[in-house]
Write a protein that holds these residues in place. Sequence first.
Motif, PDB file in Angstrom:
ATOM      1  N   GLU A 116      33.922  -1.133  13.454  1.00  0.00           N
ATOM      2  CA  GLU A 116      32.925  -1.550  14.579  1.00  0.00           C
ATOM      3  C   GLU A 116      32.562  -0.359  15.352  1.00  0.00           C
ATOM      4  OE1 GLU A 116      35.824  -3.760  16.579  1.00  0.00           O
ATOM      5  OE2 GLU A 116      35.203  -5.590  15.815  1.00  0.00           O
ATOM      6  N   THR A 165      34.552   1.970  17.533  1.00  0.00           N
ATOM      7  CA  THR A 165      35.539   1.309  18.590  1.00  0.00           C
ATOM      8  C   THR A 165      36.529   0.559  18.038  1.00  0.00           C
ATOM      9  OG1 THR A 165      33.877  -0.450  18.520  1.00  0.00           O
ATOM     10  CG2 THR A 165      33.641   1.215  20.132  1.00  0.00           C
ATOM     11  N   GLY A 166      36.516   0.328  16.454  1.00  0.00           N
ATOM     12  CA  GLY A 166      37.603  -0.397  15.962  1.00  0.00           C
ATOM     13  C   GLY A 166      37.569  -0.352  14.405  1.00  0.00           C
ATOM     14  N   LEU A 167      38.529  -0.341  13.848  1.00  0.00           N
ATOM     15  CA  LEU A 167      38.590  -0.134  12.225  1.00  0.00           C
ATOM     16  C   LEU A 167      39.237  -1.706  11.696  1.00  0.00           C
ATOM     17  CD1 LEU A 167      40.087   3.243  11.956  1.00  0.00           C
ATOM     18  CD2 LEU A 167      37.882   2.561  11.665  1.00  0.00           C
ATOM     19  N   LEU A 168      38.308  -2.382  11.128  1.00  0.00           N
ATOM     20  CA  LEU A 168      38.887  -3.576  10.451  1.00  0.00           C
ATOM     21  C   LEU A 168      39.344  -3.466   9.076  1.00  0.00           C
ATOM     22  CD1 LEU A 168      35.677  -5.813  11.661  1.00  0.00           C
ATOM     23  CD2 LEU A 168      37.852  -5.420  13.012  1.00  0.00           C
ATOM     24  N   GLN A 226      26.013  -2.569  19.749  1.00  0.00           N
ATOM     25  CA  GLN A 226      27.290  -2.547  18.833  1.00  0.00           C
ATOM     26  C   GLN A 226      26.861  -3.087  17.828  1.00  0.00           C
ATOM     27  OE1 GLN A 226      29.477  -5.219  21.532  1.00  0.00           O
ATOM     28  NE2 GLN A 226      30.380  -3.430  22.771  1.00  0.00           N
ATOM     29  N   PRO A 257      39.908   6.502  14.112  1.00  0.00           N
ATOM     30  CA  PRO A 257      39.407   5.720  15.077  1.00  0.00           C
ATOM     31  C   PRO A 257      38.570   6.587  16.312  1.00  0.00           C
ATOM     32  CG  PRO A 257      41.967   5.515  14.557  1.00  0.00           C
ATOM     33  CD  PRO A 257      41.276   6.552  13.937  1.00  0.00           C
TER      34      PRO A 257
END
Length: 121
Positions: A116, A101-104, A74, A87
């Motif tokens: 991420e 797996t994720g947008l910050l 990861q 996403p």
Amino acid sequence: MLTATELASMRSTMGDSLAGTAVVQTSAFVSDGGGGGTTTWTASGTVDCRVTPAGGGVGGNERTRGDRLQPETQVIFTVPQTTTIDPDARIVYDGQTFYVTGLLAPRTWEISRRVEAREVE
């Protein structure tokens, strides 16, 4: 309060730290005409980036495959703040493919965008 000039300068300095390049891929479902189909991936752009292991460790979690523990890689990609990444995208970096797996984002006074991702098997 930051001025527009200060913010632009910070973004430029951050951009200088992006030593790698990644290819962002988007997916499309192609029907086979019989109720099924396949997902195809197409390069939607190339972006400068920096990659960091997620969780501050050496790569993330572990999972079982073939009765053996396997590390799950990861990472967090840092890209310019103007970068658009969906996403459900994939990122290809240094011969490895990662699922987002994720947008910050977005954040106040965004200097960079962080994404991420986990390695595709």
